[in-house]
Design an enzyme around this catalytic site. Structure first.
Site, PDB file in Angstrom:
ATOM      1  N   THR A   1       0.309  -0.974  -0.054  1.00 45.87           N
ATOM      2  CA  THR A   1      -0.275  -0.183   0.101  1.00 45.87           C
ATOM      3  C   THR A   1       0.885   1.546   0.012  1.00 45.87           C
ATOM      4  O   THR A   1       0.123   2.185   0.635  1.00 45.87           O
ATOM      5  CB  THR A   1      -1.005   0.145   1.580  1.00 45.87           C
ATOM      6  OG1 THR A   1       0.151   0.038   2.205  1.00 45.87           O
ATOM      7  CG2 THR A   1      -1.741  -1.425   1.500  1.00 45.87           C
ATOM      8  N   TRP A   2       1.849   1.258  -0.648  1.00 48.03           N
ATOM      9  CA  TRP A   2       2.387   2.284  -0.397  1.00 48.03           C
ATOM     10  C   TRP A   2       2.380   2.888  -1.175  1.00 48.03           C
ATOM     11  O   TRP A   2       2.152   2.481  -2.746  1.00 48.03           O
ATOM     12  CB  TRP A   2       4.819   2.267  -0.766  1.00 48.03           C
ATOM     13  CG  TRP A   2       5.486   3.503  -0.186  1.00 48.03           C
ATOM     14  CD1 TRP A   2       5.446   4.555   0.051  1.00 48.03           C
ATOM     15  CD2 TRP A   2       6.474   3.154  -1.215  1.00 48.03           C
ATOM     16  NE1 TRP A   2       6.146   5.198   0.368  1.00 48.03           N
ATOM     17  CE2 TRP A   2       7.193   4.521  -0.729  1.00 48.03           C
ATOM     18  CE3 TRP A   2       7.590   2.296  -1.764  1.00 48.03           C
ATOM     19  CZ2 TRP A   2       8.422   4.628  -0.878  1.00 48.03           C
ATOM     20  CZ3 TRP A   2       8.376   2.606  -1.868  1.00 48.03           C
ATOM     21  CH2 TRP A   2       9.320   3.773  -1.711  1.00 48.03           C
TER      22      TRP A   2
ATOM     23  N   ASP B   1       0.103  -4.700   3.588  1.00 47.77           N
ATOM     24  CA  ASP B   1       1.186  -4.714   4.668  1.00 47.77           C
ATOM     25  C   ASP B   1       1.173  -3.027   4.232  1.00 47.77           C
ATOM     26  O   ASP B   1       0.841  -2.280   3.908  1.00 47.77           O
ATOM     27  CB  ASP B   1       2.399  -4.720   3.523  1.00 47.77           C
ATOM     28  CG  ASP B   1       3.307  -3.698   4.253  1.00 47.77           C
ATOM     29  OD1 ASP B   1       4.422  -4.726   5.046  1.00 47.77           O
ATOM     30  OD2 ASP B   1       3.895  -3.158   3.576  1.00 47.77           O
TER      31      ASP B   1
ATOM     32  N   TYR C   1       4.676   5.560   5.081  1.00 50.81           N
ATOM     33  CA  TYR C   1       3.541   6.362   3.732  1.00 50.81           C
ATOM     34  C   TYR C   1       2.225   6.982   4.695  1.00 50.81           C
ATOM     35  O   TYR C   1       1.748   7.037   4.726  1.00 50.81           O
ATOM     36  CB  TYR C   1       3.291   4.652   3.391  1.00 50.81           C
ATOM     37  CG  TYR C   1       3.898   3.250   3.393  1.00 50.81           C
ATOM     38  CD1 TYR C   1       5.163   3.427   2.967  1.00 50.81           C
ATOM     39  CD2 TYR C   1       3.138   1.821   3.554  1.00 50.81           C
ATOM     40  CE1 TYR C   1       6.451   2.474   3.407  1.00 50.81           C
ATOM     41  CE2 TYR C   1       4.225   0.760   3.473  1.00 50.81           C
ATOM     42  CZ  TYR C   1       5.745   0.980   3.049  1.00 50.81           C
ATOM     43  OH  TYR C   1       5.678  -0.332   3.122  1.00 50.81           O
TER      44      TYR C   1
ATOM     45  N   GLN D   1      11.282  -8.102   5.555  1.00 53.68           N
ATOM     46  CA  GLN D   1      10.700  -7.564   4.553  1.00 53.68           C
ATOM     47  C   GLN D   1      11.819  -7.483   4.275  1.00 53.68           C
ATOM     48  O   GLN D   1      12.322  -5.983   4.070  1.00 53.68           O
ATOM     49  CB  GLN D   1       9.355  -6.806   5.336  1.00 53.68           C
ATOM     50  CG  GLN D   1       8.978  -6.381   3.663  1.00 53.68           C
ATOM     51  CD  GLN D   1       7.902  -5.404   4.065  1.00 53.68           C
ATOM     52  OE1 GLN D   1       7.670  -4.323   3.346  1.00 53.68           O
ATOM     53  NE2 GLN D   1       6.590  -6.046   4.549  1.00 53.68           N
TER      54      GLN D   1
HETATM   55  P1  NAP Z   1       5.694  -2.879  -6.943  1.00 52.59           P
HETATM   56  O1  NAP Z   1       4.775  -4.056  -5.442  1.00 52.59           O
HETATM   57  O2  NAP Z   1       6.666  -3.977  -6.922  1.00 52.59           O
HETATM   58  O3  NAP Z   1       5.360  -1.810  -8.258  1.00 52.59           O
HETATM   59  C1  NAP Z   1       3.711  -1.698  -7.740  1.00 52.59           C
HETATM   60  C2  NAP Z   1       3.987  -0.769  -9.667  1.00 52.59           C
HETATM   61  O4  NAP Z   1       3.220  -2.038 -10.246  1.00 52.59           O
HETATM   62  C3  NAP Z   1       2.151   0.051  -9.326  1.00 52.59           C
HETATM   63  O5  NAP Z   1       2.952   1.373 -10.212  1.00 52.59           O
HETATM   64  C4  NAP Z   1       1.332  -0.938  -9.246  1.00 52.59           C
HETATM   65  O6  NAP Z   1       0.195  -0.396 -10.488  1.00 52.59           O
HETATM   66  C5  NAP Z   1       1.895  -1.513 -10.716  1.00 52.59           C
HETATM   67  N1  NAP Z   1       1.609  -3.044 -10.929  1.00 52.59           N
HETATM   68  C6  NAP Z   1       1.388  -3.717  -9.752  1.00 52.59           C
HETATM   69  N2  NAP Z   1       0.380  -4.630 -10.485  1.00 52.59           N
HETATM   70  C7  NAP Z   1       0.277  -4.609 -11.617  1.00 52.59           C
HETATM   71  C8  NAP Z   1      -0.039  -5.522 -12.934  1.00 52.59           C
HETATM   72  N3  NAP Z   1      -0.133  -6.946 -12.635  1.00 52.59           N
HETATM   73  N4  NAP Z   1      -0.125  -5.072 -14.337  1.00 52.59           N
HETATM   74  C9  NAP Z   1       0.840  -3.376 -14.074  1.00 52.59           C
HETATM   75  N5  NAP Z   1       1.252  -2.531 -13.269  1.00 52.59           N
HETATM   76  C10 NAP Z   1       1.037  -3.685 -12.390  1.00 52.59           C
HETATM   77  O7  NAP Z   1       6.368  -2.167  -5.960  1.00 52.59           O
HETATM   78  P2  NAP Z   1       6.658  -1.381  -3.975  1.00 52.59           P
HETATM   79  O8  NAP Z   1       4.668  -0.338  -3.678  1.00 52.59           O
HETATM   80  O9  NAP Z   1       6.964  -0.543  -3.901  1.00 52.59           O
HETATM   81  O10 NAP Z   1       6.144  -2.647  -3.192  1.00 52.59           O
HETATM   82  C11 NAP Z   1       4.939  -3.055  -3.029  1.00 52.59           C
HETATM   83  C12 NAP Z   1       5.080  -3.162  -1.565  1.00 52.59           C
HETATM   84  O11 NAP Z   1       6.626  -3.419  -1.000  1.00 52.59           O
HETATM   85  C13 NAP Z   1       5.035  -0.945  -1.127  1.00 52.59           C
HETATM   86  O12 NAP Z   1       3.228  -1.120  -1.081  1.00 52.59           O
HETATM   87  C14 NAP Z   1       5.296  -1.949   0.251  1.00 52.59           C
HETATM   88  O13 NAP Z   1       3.727  -2.068   1.113  1.00 52.59           O
HETATM   89  C15 NAP Z   1       6.125  -2.147   0.744  1.00 52.59           C
HETATM   90  N6  NAP Z   1       6.735  -1.758   0.406  1.00 52.59           N
HETATM   91  C16 NAP Z   1       8.253  -1.953   1.838  1.00 52.59           C
HETATM   92  C17 NAP Z   1       9.431  -1.571   1.718  1.00 52.59           C
HETATM   93  C18 NAP Z   1      10.186  -1.553   2.602  1.00 52.59           C
HETATM   94  O14 NAP Z   1      11.108  -1.103   2.980  1.00 52.59           O
HETATM   95  N7  NAP Z   1       9.949  -2.431   3.668  1.00 52.59           N
HETATM   96  C19 NAP Z   1      10.096  -1.092   0.614  1.00 52.59           C
HETATM   97  C20 NAP Z   1       9.472  -0.590  -0.690  1.00 52.59           C
HETATM   98  C21 NAP Z   1       8.021  -1.424  -0.781  1.00 52.59           C
HETATM   99  P3  NAP Z   1      -1.007   0.657  -9.702  1.00 52.59           P
HETATM  100  O15 NAP Z   1      -0.794   1.623  -8.282  1.00 52.59           O
HETATM  101  O16 NAP Z   1      -1.651   1.665 -10.973  1.00 52.59           O
HETATM  102  O17 NAP Z   1      -1.997  -0.245 -10.007  1.00 52.59           O
END
Ligand code: NAP
Length: 277
Positions: free
Chosen positions: A19-20, A48, A53, A163
């Site tokens: 949900t970032w 998450d 965020y 994580q």
């Molecule tokens: P991610 O999940 O790798 O990528 C998110 C992006 O991918 C968004 O732009 C989304 O678009 C797109 N997307 C998702 N599914 C898709 C699909 N089926 N087809 C096309 N595009 C798609 O990146 P993230 O948000 O960095 O990582 C996921 C989560 O991990 C975060 O939201 C957060 O909760 C957590 N996180 C934790 C840390 C940490 O330090 N612990 C760091 C980074 C992230 P739309 O939004 O337009 O659908």
């Protein structure tokens, strides 16, 4: 839903919802809430979030999305390292609970290592557990040496998850951290599993996915989910992406597919410092 077992024996969904950046743009709010609810309907009930965020905006949005269905959800949030003192962690947790509209978190993580000793944050987590405010605690962005230090600290063996960044283009954890965690039965939560959508533009991945009847996102997610003890938390702000992502659970990583992926995205040949986004 495929599940992953926590060290306590509890099973949690292997595919959850990141949900970032959700909740940052008021114009997208309704679509984002609808997408999260669709994700829950599809069984991706591990959610998450983090106090970081949107400085609480994501937690507020999640609170709204899960209102009335809290018991379906395995809710994860994180404390900022600068808040992770003995008292600061407890206060930060109380604020997160308020924003999320709930009385407990299922998992509370230290977002990354900061200036407070790990043992101090663990003591706060244990106090929160004893008070029923959190059910499990864990960490994020800790490398194997940090993990060794953690499990050697008082109470540290209670860690329920770590994580970290893990996807086809960030495979360094396969060298040391993932085996470390698998040996101890501590799940690895793969964040940015589609490399914030950059991976999905890779034309070789797209061609391979098409050959195997999957979308690029499904193949990228299936790759991490194929590993024992790995939970993936893609973020999707649109219903169509949610519906696409859940299809990853149907993709079987055959030996043929695995070696094709290894050719495109080679596994690590040596240890490298843990990467962060
Ligand atoms: P991610 O999940 O790798 O990528 C998110 C992006 O991918 C968004 O732009 C989304 O678009 C797109 N997307 C998702 N599914 C898709 C699909 N089926 N087809 C096309 N595009 C798609 O990146 P993230 O948000 O960095 O990582 C996921 C989560 O991990 C975060 O939201 C957060 O909760 C957590 N996180 C934790 C840390 C940490 O330090 N612990 C760091 C980074 C992230 P739309 O939004 O337009 O659908």
């Amino acid at each position: 839903m495929k599940t992953v077992r926590l060290p306590t024996g509890e099973d949690v969904p292997a595919l959850g919802l990141g949900t970032w950046m959700l909740g940052d743009d008021p114009r997208k709010r309704a679509d984002e809430i609808a997408a999260l609810r669709r994700g829950l309907d599809l069984g991706m009930t591990l959610v998450d979030t983090a106090e970081m965020y949107g400085e609480g905006a994501s937690e507020r949005l999640v609170g709204e999305a899960i209102a009335g269905r809290r018991d379906e959800v395995f809710l994860v949030s994180k404390v900022y390292p600068h808040n992770a003192s003995r008292e600061g962690t407890v206060a930060a947790c109380e604020r997160s609970l308020k924003r999320l509209g709930t009385d407990r978190l299922d998992l509370y993580l230290l977002h990354w290592r900061g200036r407070y000793p790990l043992a101090e944050t663990v003591a706060a987590f244990e106090a929160l557990k004893a008070a029923g405010k959190i059910r499990h605690w864990g960490v994020s962005n800790l490398d194997p040496s940090d993990m060794n230090e953690l499990v050697g600290a008082p109470g540290g063996e209670g860690v329920a998850a770590n994580q970290v960044l893990y996807n086809l283009t960030r495979r360094g954890v396969e060298w040391d951290l993932l085996p470390w965690m698998q040996q101890r039965g501590v799940p690895l939560m793969a964040y940015s599993p589609v490399e914030q959508a950059r991976l999905l533009k890779d034309r070789h991945l797209a061609a391979l996915a098409a050959e195997f009847g999957a979308s690029p996102a499904q193949l990228a997610l299936a790759f991490v989910l194929d590993r024992k003890g790995v939970i993936a938390i893609p973020k999707a702000g649109r219903i169509a992406h949610m519906e696409d992502n859940v299809g990853a659970l149907e993709v079987v990583i055959t030996d043929e597919l695995r070696s094709a992926l290894d050719k495109l995205f080679p596994p690590p040949k040596r240890g490298t410092p843990l990467e962060m986004i």
